[in-house]
Design a protein around this motif. Structure first.
Motif, PDB file in Angstrom:
ATOM      1  N   PRO A  63       0.814  -1.225   0.000  1.00  0.00           N
ATOM      2  CA  PRO A  63       0.000   0.000   0.000  1.00  0.00           C
ATOM      3  C   PRO A  63       0.848   1.277   0.000  1.00  0.00           C
ATOM      4  O   PRO A  63       0.490   2.259  -0.651  1.00  0.00           O
ATOM      5  CB  PRO A  63      -0.819  -0.119   1.288  1.00  0.00           C
ATOM      6  N   VAL A  64       1.971   1.274   0.721  1.00  0.00           N
ATOM      7  CA  VAL A  64       2.831   2.452   0.751  1.00  0.00           C
ATOM      8  C   VAL A  64       3.396   2.740  -0.637  1.00  0.00           C
ATOM      9  O   VAL A  64       3.384   3.882  -1.117  1.00  0.00           O
ATOM     10  CB  VAL A  64       3.976   2.274   1.776  1.00  0.00           C
ATOM     11  N   ALA A  65       3.897   1.696  -1.300  1.00  0.00           N
ATOM     12  CA  ALA A  65       4.453   1.875  -2.649  1.00  0.00           C
ATOM     13  C   ALA A  65       3.380   2.342  -3.627  1.00  0.00           C
ATOM     14  O   ALA A  65       3.646   3.190  -4.499  1.00  0.00           O
ATOM     15  CB  ALA A  65       5.072   0.561  -3.129  1.00  0.00           C
ATOM     16  N   ASP A  66       2.176   1.831  -3.476  1.00  0.00           N
ATOM     17  CA  ASP A  66       1.053   2.202  -4.346  1.00  0.00           C
ATOM     18  C   ASP A  66       0.759   3.702  -4.215  1.00  0.00           C
ATOM     19  O   ASP A  66       0.692   4.444  -5.213  1.00  0.00           O
ATOM     20  CB  ASP A  66      -0.162   1.369  -3.949  1.00  0.00           C
ATOM     21  N   ILE A  67       0.612   4.172  -2.965  1.00  0.00           N
ATOM     22  CA  ILE A  67       0.275   5.577  -2.736  1.00  0.00           C
ATOM     23  C   ILE A  67       1.439   6.485  -3.122  1.00  0.00           C
ATOM     24  O   ILE A  67       1.242   7.568  -3.701  1.00  0.00           O
ATOM     25  CB  ILE A  67      -0.147   5.783  -1.270  1.00  0.00           C
ATOM     26  N   ALA A  68       2.666   6.057  -2.827  1.00  0.00           N
ATOM     27  CA  ALA A  68       3.837   6.870  -3.183  1.00  0.00           C
ATOM     28  C   ALA A  68       3.913   7.078  -4.694  1.00  0.00           C
ATOM     29  O   ALA A  68       4.202   8.188  -5.166  1.00  0.00           O
ATOM     30  CB  ALA A  68       5.113   6.203  -2.669  1.00  0.00           C
ATOM     31  N   ALA A  69       3.654   6.023  -5.457  1.00  0.00           N
ATOM     32  CA  ALA A  69       3.692   6.145  -6.917  1.00  0.00           C
ATOM     33  C   ALA A  69       2.627   7.129  -7.400  1.00  0.00           C
ATOM     34  O   ALA A  69       2.869   7.934  -8.317  1.00  0.00           O
ATOM     35  CB  ALA A  69       3.500   4.777  -7.563  1.00  0.00           C
ATOM     36  N   GLN A  70       1.441   7.089  -6.791  1.00  0.00           N
ATOM     37  CA  GLN A  70       0.396   8.030  -7.165  1.00  0.00           C
ATOM     38  C   GLN A  70       0.793   9.475  -6.822  1.00  0.00           C
ATOM     39  O   GLN A  70       0.547  10.401  -7.596  1.00  0.00           O
ATOM     40  CB  GLN A  70      -0.906   7.674  -6.445  1.00  0.00           C
ATOM     41  N   ALA A  71       1.427   9.648  -5.649  1.00  0.00           N
ATOM     42  CA  ALA A  71       1.841  10.990  -5.229  1.00  0.00           C
ATOM     43  C   ALA A  71       2.892  11.569  -6.160  1.00  0.00           C
ATOM     44  O   ALA A  71       3.027  12.798  -6.268  1.00  0.00           O
ATOM     45  CB  ALA A  71       2.373  10.946  -3.802  1.00  0.00           C
ATOM     46  N   LEU A  72       3.633  10.690  -6.833  1.00  0.00           N
ATOM     47  CA  LEU A  72       4.706  11.128  -7.729  1.00  0.00           C
ATOM     48  C   LEU A  72       4.281  11.194  -9.188  1.00  0.00           C
ATOM     49  O   LEU A  72       5.107  11.418 -10.074  1.00  0.00           O
ATOM     50  CB  LEU A  72       5.913  10.202  -7.565  1.00  0.00           C
ATOM     51  N   SER A  73       2.995  10.988  -9.445  1.00  0.00           N
ATOM     52  CA  SER A  73       2.468  11.147 -10.804  1.00  0.00           C
ATOM     53  C   SER A  73       2.428  12.632 -11.151  1.00  0.00           C
ATOM     54  O   SER A  73       2.627  13.499 -10.291  1.00  0.00           O
ATOM     55  CB  SER A  73       1.056  10.562 -10.896  1.00  0.00           C
ATOM     56  N   GLU A  74       2.166  12.951 -12.416  1.00  0.00           N
ATOM     57  CA  GLU A  74       2.088  14.366 -12.819  1.00  0.00           C
ATOM     58  C   GLU A  74       1.032  15.109 -12.009  1.00  0.00           C
ATOM     59  O   GLU A  74       1.251  16.243 -11.570  1.00  0.00           O
ATOM     60  CB  GLU A  74       1.794  14.466 -14.314  1.00  0.00           C
ATOM     61  N   GLN A  75      -0.114  14.448 -11.799  1.00  0.00           N
ATOM     62  CA  GLN A  75      -1.181  15.077 -11.021  1.00  0.00           C
ATOM     63  C   GLN A  75      -0.746  15.260  -9.563  1.00  0.00           C
ATOM     64  O   GLN A  75      -0.992  16.308  -8.955  1.00  0.00           O
ATOM     65  CB  GLN A  75      -2.450  14.220 -11.089  1.00  0.00           C
ATOM     66  N   GLY A  76      -0.085  14.239  -9.014  1.00  0.00           N
ATOM     67  CA  GLY A  76       0.377  14.315  -7.636  1.00  0.00           C
ATOM     68  C   GLY A  76       1.399  15.420  -7.435  1.00  0.00           C
ATOM     69  O   GLY A  76       1.365  16.144  -6.431  1.00  0.00           O
ATOM     70  N   LEU A  77       2.303  15.572  -8.391  1.00  0.00           N
ATOM     71  CA  LEU A  77       3.313  16.632  -8.295  1.00  0.00           C
ATOM     72  C   LEU A  77       2.668  18.014  -8.396  1.00  0.00           C
ATOM     73  O   LEU A  77       3.090  18.957  -7.708  1.00  0.00           O
ATOM     74  CB  LEU A  77       4.365  16.453  -9.383  1.00  0.00           C
ATOM     75  N   ALA A  78       1.658  18.143  -9.238  1.00  0.00           N
ATOM     76  CA  ALA A  78       0.960  19.427  -9.363  1.00  0.00           C
ATOM     77  C   ALA A  78       0.267  19.794  -8.046  1.00  0.00           C
ATOM     78  O   ALA A  78       0.312  20.958  -7.612  1.00  0.00           O
ATOM     79  CB  ALA A  78      -0.064  19.360 -10.493  1.00  0.00           C
ATOM     80  N   LEU A  79      -0.337  18.802  -7.380  1.00  0.00           N
ATOM     81  CA  LEU A  79      -0.981  19.051  -6.089  1.00  0.00           C
ATOM     82  C   LEU A  79       0.048  19.441  -5.035  1.00  0.00           C
ATOM     83  O   LEU A  79      -0.190  20.319  -4.203  1.00  0.00           O
ATOM     84  CB  LEU A  79      -1.759  17.810  -5.640  1.00  0.00           C
TER      85      LEU A  79
END
Length: 377
Positions: A253-269
């Motif tokens: 779960p940590v790796a899953d959420i971390a990858a989402q946070a590092l997506s283009e959308q996550g970086l913009a947020l």
């Protein structure tokens, strides 16, 4: 020893001597409190929302999740082989000590006032923690550091520095790297670098094989509860750390959420959060400077402000009693009278100002004392 005596011996006596004497790091959660405005741990005030996409909980995770490593490398401007992902930057601190320092022989060096986990981690592993006080402006005392390097394998530099909030002069960091070349690893802790991205030294990796950079998702990415951090370094240094890291440092779960946070959308947020926090920090700084009990507000390049107060212990307790929890820095060298305030929401920061405004300043305190001394006995 009789059987009865053996049964009465405390298990604490079996622990390593240095562990028996160790004072653990006093994290915000360990210190506790019953507040509803938590401004003592440099967290983001609001929880981001994520949906888990991975469901393979029956399988062990990858040691180094490829998507997380690849995306963080792209974000940080380095190569994937220069990235190690781990359980927060705190694990990076420990991995470096475990990998490079012989207990009872080698030392680490750090420059107070600074982050407390460097000393605690060294003590945990039986490694000497050597200090060279920062100068009055909280910059590195390079001549003193150079004189103290005998036996030092690892130097920690926090920039922006916690708890003071200032950036370390990049030319001083470069001078330190030159001085330690072939002698020690220099770990630059960039936990707060998202609030001043222009100050990163990630572009220096090609020049310094002994440079390690510590990063985290706990601050600007608003994921303190995830426990995900990174070490950036050349592949040779990363390979050494891979020898001592746990086989499965990140859960699925940590790796899953971390990858989402590092997506283009996550970086913009993340960048939107940084802009919001920076704006609120400037507002809070201006408001603090108008409070009588505030003697000085220090410049910050992070998600918190350090301020010196008149009667800081009383200020701390007054806010504590109102449910506003700050971080007391009085015991840090050179920080007498200082409290650190995490930048919360505008509403939370307004609560702080409303609580501080009625409190007297140094001039008021002197005047009251003088008046009291003239009263009849």
């Amino acid at each position: 020893m009789s059987e009865t005596s053996k049964q009465n011996v405390s298990v604490v006596g079996l622990a390593r001597e240095n562990v028996q004497q160790l004072t653990p790091y006093q994290s915000a959660r360990r210190l506790g409190g019953n507040g509803d405005v938590w401004l003592n741990a440099n967290e983001y005030a609001l929880a981001p929302h994520f949906e888990l996409t991975a469901q393979t909980f029956n399988r062990y995770p990858e040691c180094q999740p490829k998507d997380v490593v690849r995306r963080y490398a792209a974000y940080a401007g380095v190569q994937p082989e220069q990235v190690l992902v781990c359980r927060g930057a705190d694990e990076s601190i420990e991995l470096l000590i475990r990998a490079f320092c012989e207990p009872g022989k080698d030392a680490i060096l750090y420059c107070p006032p600074t982050y407390g986990m460097y000393s605690v981690s060294a003590e945990t592993f039986g490694v000497e923690g050597r200090t060279v006080m920062a100068k009055e402006d909280w910059q590195l005392d390079l001549p003193a550091i150079e004189q103290a390097l005998d036996g030092v394998k690892l130097v920690y530099v926090c920039s922006p520095n916690n708890p003071t909030g200032n950036l370390i002069n990049p030319e001083d960091i470069r001078s330190l790297l030159e001085t330690t070349r072939g002698k020690a690893v220099v770990a630059v802790d960039e936990a707060y670098i998202e609030f001043c991205p222009q100050a990163t030294v990630a572009g220096w990796l090609k020049d310094y094989p002994h440079l390690a950079i510590l990063r985290t998702l706990s601050k600007a990415f608003a994921l303190a509860g995830l426990r995900c951090g990174f070490t950036l370094a050349n592949s040779e240094l990363i390979d050494v750390l891979m020898k001592v890291i746990a086989p499965y440092p990140l859960s699925t779960p940590v790796a899953d959420i971390a990858a989402q946070a590092l997506s283009e959308q996550g970086l913009a947020l993340m960048r939107k959060r940084v802009a919001e926090v920076s704006e609120t920090r400037e507002w809070l700084r201006q408001q603090l400077e108008q409070c009588d009990c505030v003697e000085q507000v220090f410049t910050s390049e992070s998600n918190y402000l350090l301020a010196r107060f008149t009667a800081s212990s009383s200020v701390f307790k007054t806010l504590w009693d109102q449910g506003i929890i700050l971080r007391d820095q009085n015991k840090q060298p050179g920080l007498s009278g200082c409290l650190r305030i995490t930048i919360g929401t505008r509403q939370e920061c307004q609560r702080v100002i409303d609580a501080l405004r009625p409190l007297p300043g140094a001039t008021s305190t002197v005047r009251e004392t003088s008046s009291a001394s003239k009263e009849p006995m």
